[in-house]
Design a protein around this motif. Sequence first.
Motif, PDB file in Angstrom:
ATOM      1  N   CYS B 151       0.857  -1.179   0.000  1.00  0.00           N
ATOM      2  CA  CYS B 151       0.000   0.000   0.000  1.00  0.00           C
ATOM      3  C   CYS B 151       0.896   1.232   0.000  1.00  0.00           C
ATOM      4  CB  CYS B 151      -0.912  -0.018   1.230  1.00  0.00           C
ATOM      5  SG  CYS B 151      -0.089   0.514   2.741  1.00  0.00           S
ATOM      6  N   PRO B 152       0.323   2.415  -0.172  1.00  0.00           N
ATOM      7  CA  PRO B 152       1.163   3.615  -0.267  1.00  0.00           C
ATOM      8  C   PRO B 152       1.948   3.962   1.007  1.00  0.00           C
ATOM      9  CG  PRO B 152      -1.030   4.048  -1.146  1.00  0.00           C
ATOM     10  CD  PRO B 152      -1.093   2.720  -0.472  1.00  0.00           C
ATOM     11  N   ASN B 153       1.728   3.256   2.101  1.00  0.00           N
ATOM     12  CA  ASN B 153       2.609   3.482   3.253  1.00  0.00           C
ATOM     13  C   ASN B 153       4.054   3.181   2.878  1.00  0.00           C
ATOM     14  OD1 ASN B 153       0.530   4.236   4.866  1.00  0.00           O
ATOM     15  ND2 ASN B 153       0.483   2.389   6.110  1.00  0.00           N
ATOM     16  N   PHE B 163      12.350  -0.095  -9.964  1.00  0.00           N
ATOM     17  CA  PHE B 163      10.916  -0.345 -10.102  1.00  0.00           C
ATOM     18  C   PHE B 163      10.306  -0.542  -8.723  1.00  0.00           C
ATOM     19  CE2 PHE B 163      12.326  -1.923 -14.317  1.00  0.00           C
ATOM     20  CZ  PHE B 163      11.527  -1.096 -15.107  1.00  0.00           C
ATOM     21  N   GLY B 164       9.356   0.290  -8.397  1.00  0.00           N
ATOM     22  CA  GLY B 164       8.633   0.133  -7.142  1.00  0.00           C
ATOM     23  C   GLY B 164       7.173  -0.132  -7.469  1.00  0.00           C
ATOM     24  N   ILE B 165       6.644  -1.208  -6.923  1.00  0.00           N
ATOM     25  CA  ILE B 165       5.268  -1.579  -7.247  1.00  0.00           C
ATOM     26  C   ILE B 165       4.405  -1.370  -6.000  1.00  0.00           C
ATOM     27  CG2 ILE B 165       3.782  -3.501  -7.942  1.00  0.00           C
ATOM     28  CD1 ILE B 165       6.931  -4.284  -9.110  1.00  0.00           C
ATOM     29  N   VAL B 166       3.382  -0.577  -6.150  1.00  0.00           N
ATOM     30  CA  VAL B 166       2.526  -0.224  -5.020  1.00  0.00           C
ATOM     31  C   VAL B 166       1.107  -0.740  -5.297  1.00  0.00           C
ATOM     32  CG1 VAL B 166       1.738   1.676  -3.544  1.00  0.00           C
ATOM     33  CG2 VAL B 166       3.838   1.939  -4.881  1.00  0.00           C
ATOM     34  N   PRO B 229     -12.592  -6.707  -6.727  1.00  0.00           N
ATOM     35  CA  PRO B 229     -11.714  -7.881  -6.628  1.00  0.00           C
ATOM     36  C   PRO B 229     -10.567  -7.845  -7.652  1.00  0.00           C
ATOM     37  CG  PRO B 229     -14.015  -8.542  -6.604  1.00  0.00           C
ATOM     38  CD  PRO B 229     -14.005  -7.075  -6.914  1.00  0.00           C
ATOM     39  N   LYS B 230     -10.742  -7.101  -8.707  1.00  0.00           N
ATOM     40  CA  LYS B 230      -9.668  -6.954  -9.691  1.00  0.00           C
ATOM     41  C   LYS B 230      -8.581  -6.059  -9.087  1.00  0.00           C
ATOM     42  CE  LYS B 230      -9.365  -5.414 -14.446  1.00  0.00           C
ATOM     43  NZ  LYS B 230      -8.009  -5.834 -14.583  1.00  0.00           N
ATOM     44  N   LYS B 231      -7.343  -6.523  -9.197  1.00  0.00           N
ATOM     45  CA  LYS B 231      -6.259  -5.804  -8.527  1.00  0.00           C
ATOM     46  C   LYS B 231      -5.584  -4.789  -9.439  1.00  0.00           C
ATOM     47  CE  LYS B 231      -5.531  -8.574  -4.690  1.00  0.00           C
ATOM     48  NZ  LYS B 231      -6.011  -9.937  -4.933  1.00  0.00           N
ATOM     49  N   PHE B 232      -5.173  -3.709  -8.830  1.00  0.00           N
ATOM     50  CA  PHE B 232      -4.472  -2.673  -9.580  1.00  0.00           C
ATOM     51  C   PHE B 232      -3.177  -2.293  -8.877  1.00  0.00           C
ATOM     52  CE2 PHE B 232      -8.887  -2.265 -10.822  1.00  0.00           C
ATOM     53  CZ  PHE B 232      -8.786  -2.136 -12.200  1.00  0.00           C
ATOM     54  N   TYR B 233      -2.263  -1.722  -9.691  1.00  0.00           N
ATOM     55  CA  TYR B 233      -0.953  -1.355  -9.154  1.00  0.00           C
ATOM     56  C   TYR B 233      -0.501  -0.015  -9.707  1.00  0.00           C
ATOM     57  CZ  TYR B 233      -1.134  -6.332  -8.299  1.00  0.00           C
ATOM     58  OH  TYR B 233      -1.540  -7.577  -7.899  1.00  0.00           O
ATOM     59  N   LYS B 234       0.386   0.588  -8.934  1.00  0.00           N
ATOM     60  CA  LYS B 234       1.083   1.772  -9.399  1.00  0.00           C
ATOM     61  C   LYS B 234       2.541   1.363  -9.607  1.00  0.00           C
ATOM     62  CE  LYS B 234       0.993   5.390  -6.504  1.00  0.00           C
ATOM     63  NZ  LYS B 234       0.367   6.680  -6.749  1.00  0.00           N
ATOM     64  N   LEU B 235       3.123   1.833 -10.682  1.00  0.00           N
ATOM     65  CA  LEU B 235       4.520   1.520 -10.931  1.00  0.00           C
ATOM     66  C   LEU B 235       5.362   2.780 -10.812  1.00  0.00           C
ATOM     67  CD1 LEU B 235       6.576  -0.696 -11.752  1.00  0.00           C
ATOM     68  CD2 LEU B 235       6.212  -0.022 -14.129  1.00  0.00           C
ATOM     69  N   LEU B 253       3.220   4.558 -14.100  1.00  0.00           N
ATOM     70  CA  LEU B 253       1.890   4.037 -14.436  1.00  0.00           C
ATOM     71  C   LEU B 253       1.038   3.967 -13.175  1.00  0.00           C
ATOM     72  CD1 LEU B 253       3.042   0.956 -16.561  1.00  0.00           C
ATOM     73  CD2 LEU B 253       2.336   3.192 -17.442  1.00  0.00           C
ATOM     74  N   GLU B 254      -0.236   4.167 -13.358  1.00  0.00           N
ATOM     75  CA  GLU B 254      -1.188   3.971 -12.263  1.00  0.00           C
ATOM     76  C   GLU B 254      -2.365   3.148 -12.758  1.00  0.00           C
ATOM     77  OE1 GLU B 254      -2.510   7.620 -10.526  1.00  0.00           O
ATOM     78  OE2 GLU B 254      -0.678   7.861  -9.364  1.00  0.00           O
ATOM     79  N   TRP B 255      -2.993   2.440 -11.819  1.00  0.00           N
ATOM     80  CA  TRP B 255      -4.181   1.648 -12.132  1.00  0.00           C
ATOM     81  C   TRP B 255      -3.939   0.662 -13.269  1.00  0.00           C
ATOM     82  CZ3 TRP B 255      -7.293   2.020  -8.235  1.00  0.00           C
ATOM     83  CH2 TRP B 255      -7.429   3.249  -7.561  1.00  0.00           C
ATOM     84  N   VAL B 256      -2.776  -0.016 -13.220  1.00  0.00           N
ATOM     85  CA  VAL B 256      -2.524  -1.048 -14.229  1.00  0.00           C
ATOM     86  C   VAL B 256      -2.559  -2.414 -13.558  1.00  0.00           C
ATOM     87  CG1 VAL B 256      -1.149   0.465 -15.708  1.00  0.00           C
ATOM     88  CG2 VAL B 256      -0.007  -0.909 -13.938  1.00  0.00           C
ATOM     89  N   ASP B 257      -2.692  -3.466 -14.378  1.00  0.00           N
ATOM     90  CA  ASP B 257      -2.790  -4.804 -13.796  1.00  0.00           C
ATOM     91  C   ASP B 257      -1.410  -5.460 -13.720  1.00  0.00           C
ATOM     92  OD1 ASP B 257      -2.243  -5.483 -16.374  1.00  0.00           O
ATOM     93  OD2 ASP B 257      -4.203  -6.365 -16.797  1.00  0.00           O
ATOM     94  N   GLU B 258      -1.433  -6.649 -13.136  1.00  0.00           N
ATOM     95  CA  GLU B 258      -0.216  -7.412 -12.900  1.00  0.00           C
ATOM     96  C   GLU B 258       0.541  -7.710 -14.198  1.00  0.00           C
ATOM     97  OE1 GLU B 258      -0.997 -10.759 -10.166  1.00  0.00           O
ATOM     98  OE2 GLU B 258      -0.048 -11.985 -11.718  1.00  0.00           O
TER      99      GLU B 258
END
Lengths: 344, 334
Positions: B151-153, B163-166, B229-235, B253-258
């Motif tokens: 999470c963003p913490n 590369f940081g994946i949040v 339930p669909k997961k999203f990530y920020k890169l 990137l924001e709101w992208v999938d795995e």
Amino acid sequence: MKNMGFQLQNSDFNKILNELKKEYKIYAPKRFEKRGTFSDTDMIRYGEIDSVEEIVWKEKSEYSPKEIIFPITQTLFYFTEEEYKVPKVDDKKIIVFLRPCDINGVRRLDTIFLKNGEHEDFYYKRLREKVKFVMIECKESFENCFCVSMNGNYTDNYSIAVRFEDGQVTLDVKDEDFKGLFNKVGKEVDFTPEYVKENHVKVEVPEVDKMPLEIFNHEMWKEYSERCIACGRCNVSCITCSCFTTQDIPYEDNPKAGERRRVWAGCHIDGFTDMAGGHSFRKEYGSRMRFKTLHKIYDYKKRFEENMCVGCGRCDDRCPEYISFSTCINKLNKVLKEEEKDEE
Amino acid sequence: MGLDLNTKKVKKNAYRITKERGKTALRIRVPGGHLEAKYLPIIKEIAEEYGNGTIHITIRQGFEIPGIPFEKMEEINRKIRPIIEGLELDYGVKIDDPEGGYPAAGTRNVSACIGNKVCRYANYETTELARKIEKAIYPNHYHVKIALTGCPNDCIKAHMQDFGIVGMADTQYDSYRCIGCEACVKNCKKRATGALTFKNGKVKKDERRCIGCGECVLKCPTGAWTRNPKKFYKLLIMGRTGKKNPRLAKPFLEWVDEDTIIKVIKNTYEYIDKYIDRSLPKEHVGYIVDRTGFNVFKEYALKDVELGPKAKVAEYIDFRGYKYEKDAFMKEEE
Ligand code: SF4
Ligand code: SF4
Ligand code: SF4
Ligand code: SF4
Ligand code: SF4
């Protein structure tokens, strides 16, 4: 004594559910995948079902079935300057699958909404009248349940009682309206539902006449001021919490028209006791705990001769701060006993 | 006979050339920072029998075992076979000789915060995704640092990585279930971005301000807020420490999938391969991006990537950070 029941394969039971769906909306505890509070956890709460496979009977639901007859948000009427209009209610009748504690809880709700004061609550009544209970047999206690101590574990107030097993159901059908449905498909068996006889959690509820007024200012409530975060999870998951507030919502384009609705409230939640003039009683979270506790096992009992709490234990299941209501009742009982001793 | 070592080979085998002559240190990878306790006795045994009896826990969540004589490398490589099997091969990583130790060390251990195995804030299972990334990119000699945070913490400091994946929660609101307690609104204002407002007894979300931390779901007593339930990530990309220009990674990137995350990282390896300055001993990916410019990187990174409807791509990135060569302690005349 033999009690005639029916045994059915799930597939046959589903056919009957399908038949019933023409006339009834059918509610049961159901799994909402990945909709739990934490990621990748499920939420189990009441929802409409189409098949027996959807019914979650191996776990306790997080929320009670009260939302079916006491909706979370309910429009009472729409208003314009001249008139108001009460919304229609769905024509269908309602079937609810629920456990003994919850059936007993609904009886408490009936008391509050229908027998408390001069007026019956119109909105509650018109939903409640539609409801028939299918009791989910509850033989083994879940974590935090204390229904046996609260007499919430037993009831015979049901149209049908059901024992779920993998692949099949066994039913005790008491309601004449339903009997005909099973004669043809079900295998006749001897069946009497069983009830929980013992919980892991036991409470000793103090007698109403032993409750001195001084208990209001007792030390014991103080710790809850530090521990409780006033999130209200205990209130909203409780089968017998029945407080609500009303909101008048003016429409944006025509503020003279709008709707009045009621929404759940809870004694632990900030704002619940806000009064005109900005006073807020029970600001200390500990006094909210006191209010809730005494309401559930004292005030209500004094008036209606049974405890309001039925011991479903959902408040304990859901409290993020691990505040246990059953432990609180036991603490109160201990305090009272000690004070009694001191007086002797 | 003098000790004759090919230090490049040694390093690629995940052994260090240390300050103590004749002694090396082995780095054990733990993709996703989580492992079964059963592997610890192997690490202990190597430390006690071959090393100096100590173990260093690395910042990237690996184990470094110091004080090992170089001659023991082969023997130790055979000993760590169960670790390579259990933490790499079992998750689909291709390593030709499982008794030959680690085949590469350039791409560092993929680290992760504890994620939703334990943490209530987490929006996904960080170790699981770390292992998938490990499978996609390891073994590889290019110097790339990747970390995943739930999470963003950002407890793992994904902001310090190439590369940081949040994890991002797409929170969905059911106004019927909302009792208007405003817990979500107040909390979002206090702890996140103030994306929520309260009007006419119900809550409104400003999608542009929502960072998908999922706190509203955690705070909501009735389940009015739930996660899609669909997961999203920020890169986040190209954060770094180092001797030139330390800086935090910034959102690409924001709101992208795995799949997008994995594909973009893989594409980046091709980009490195094309643009790396081979005259240098090893050029870190961030410096390559500095040379080619963000747009060249972006074009490569997004090659054949199908972005979903919610996805956002950074138009440009101003990395800033600071440069040692003109830092605040230098006077004009120097
Ligand atoms: S409180 Fe009693 S009846 Fe209710 S779920 Fe628990 S064990 Fe069953
Ligand atoms: S659930 Fe626990 S913390 Fe929340 S209001 Fe109830 S007692 Fe307090
Ligand atoms: S980054 Fe978020 S999910 Fe990960 S450990 Fe920290 S708070 Fe938990
Ligand atoms: S996910 Fe976080 S930022 Fe978005 S609305 Fe919820 S609390 Fe606010
Ligand atoms: S926390 Fe939940 S119930 Fe309270 S205002 Fe927000 S959405 Fe509504």
